[in-house]
Each structure stands twice: as structure tokens, then as C-alpha cells.
Design a protein around this motif. Sequence first.
Motif, PDB file in Angstrom:
ATOM      1  N   ILE A  13      36.026  40.937 108.815  1.00 21.06           N
ATOM      2  CA  ILE A  13      36.860  40.777 110.112  1.00 21.06           C
ATOM      3  C   ILE A  13      38.596  41.800 109.267  1.00 21.06           C
ATOM      4  N   ILE A  14      38.316  42.280 107.630  1.00 20.45           N
ATOM      5  CA  ILE A  14      39.784  42.331 107.679  1.00 20.45           C
ATOM      6  C   ILE A  14      39.698  43.708 107.831  1.00 20.45           C
ATOM      7  N   SER A  15      38.644  44.202 107.091  1.00 13.88           N
ATOM      8  CA  SER A  15      38.220  45.966 107.019  1.00 13.88           C
ATOM      9  C   SER A  15      38.026  46.095 108.285  1.00 13.88           C
ATOM     10  N   LEU A  16      37.791  45.383 110.280  1.00 15.47           N
ATOM     11  CA  LEU A  16      38.279  46.153 111.254  1.00 15.47           C
ATOM     12  C   LEU A  16      39.478  45.975 111.205  1.00 15.47           C
ATOM     13  N   ALA A  17      40.443  45.360 110.976  1.00 15.27           N
ATOM     14  CA  ALA A  17      41.741  45.103 111.444  1.00 15.27           C
ATOM     15  C   ALA A  17      42.160  46.099 110.739  1.00 15.27           C
ATOM     16  N   ALA A  18      42.029  46.677 109.353  1.00 13.93           N
ATOM     17  CA  ALA A  18      42.550  48.000 108.914  1.00 13.93           C
ATOM     18  C   ALA A  18      42.498  48.876 109.788  1.00 13.93           C
ATOM     19  N   GLY A  19      41.116  48.772 109.969  1.00 10.16           N
ATOM     20  CA  GLY A  19      41.012  50.851 110.294  1.00 10.16           C
ATOM     21  C   GLY A  19      41.604  50.790 111.834  1.00 10.16           C
ATOM     22  N   VAL A  20      42.083  49.803 112.530  1.00 13.64           N
ATOM     23  CA  VAL A  20      42.229  49.644 113.597  1.00 13.64           C
ATOM     24  C   VAL A  20      43.956  50.245 113.685  1.00 13.64           C
ATOM     25  N   ALA A  21      44.369  49.047 111.770  1.00 16.22           N
ATOM     26  CA  ALA A  21      46.046  49.632 111.852  1.00 16.22           C
ATOM     27  C   ALA A  21      46.866  50.855 111.429  1.00 16.22           C
ATOM     28  N   ILE A  22      45.464  51.602 110.970  1.00 17.12           N
ATOM     29  CA  ILE A  22      45.043  52.931 110.167  1.00 17.12           C
ATOM     30  C   ILE A  22      45.119  53.525 111.535  1.00 17.12           C
ATOM     31  N   LEU A  23      44.560  53.758 112.819  1.00 13.72           N
ATOM     32  CA  LEU A  23      44.436  54.209 113.082  1.00 13.72           C
ATOM     33  C   LEU A  23      45.735  54.437 114.264  1.00 13.72           C
ATOM     34  N   VAL A  24      46.911  53.829 114.201  1.00 16.15           N
ATOM     35  CA  VAL A  24      47.743  53.195 115.156  1.00 16.15           C
ATOM     36  C   VAL A  24      49.208  53.627 114.272  1.00 16.15           C
ATOM     37  N   VAL A  33      45.395  49.461 102.428  1.00 20.60           N
ATOM     38  CA  VAL A  33      44.784  49.568 100.373  1.00 20.60           C
ATOM     39  C   VAL A  33      45.021  48.416 100.218  1.00 20.60           C
ATOM     40  N   ALA A  34      45.902  48.414  99.271  1.00 24.41           N
ATOM     41  CA  ALA A  34      47.067  47.643  98.086  1.00 24.41           C
ATOM     42  C   ALA A  34      46.023  46.485  98.672  1.00 24.41           C
ATOM     43  N   GLY A  35      47.060  46.023 100.018  1.00 17.47           N
ATOM     44  CA  GLY A  35      46.618  44.510  99.934  1.00 17.47           C
ATOM     45  C   GLY A  35      44.590  44.100 100.488  1.00 17.47           C
ATOM     46  N   TYR A  36      44.696  45.054 100.474  1.00 18.29           N
ATOM     47  CA  TYR A  36      42.915  44.338 100.538  1.00 18.29           C
ATOM     48  C   TYR A  36      42.138  44.126  98.716  1.00 18.29           C
ATOM     49  N   LEU A  37      42.563  45.630  98.176  1.00 17.10           N
ATOM     50  CA  LEU A  37      42.139  45.110  97.315  1.00 17.10           C
ATOM     51  C   LEU A  37      42.935  43.553  96.442  1.00 17.10           C
TER      52      LEU A  37
END
Length: 48
Positions: A13-24, A33-37
Motif C-alpha cells: 500500500i505504501i509502495s503504491l501510494a509512493a509510486g502515484v505521488a512520484i508520478l504526480v 524514499v526517505a520516509g519509506y526507509l
Amino acid sequence: MTITISDASLVPIISLAAGVAILVVPRLLNYIVAGYLILIGVLGLVHF
């Protein structure tokens, strides 16, 4: 109705949200990336 989210389903779920945010907004990549790590590190320490 109760929805439970386990650690195993939280990562995708986090990966999907991050991917969409990076595209936008590509400039968010560093923060995402920092928050995910940091989140993965905290989860790893809590389960240690």
C-alpha cells in the motif's frame, strides 16, 4: 465492519501510494524514499 491491516499488506500500500505521488510530483521522490526507509527501519526495530 472492521478492516485490519497487517505489516505484510502495509508495504504494498505504501509502495503504491509512493509510486502515484512520484508520478504526480517528481520532486517528492527524495522525501518519499526517505520516509519509506525510515518507516521500514522503525518497523524493523519495533519487531526486533
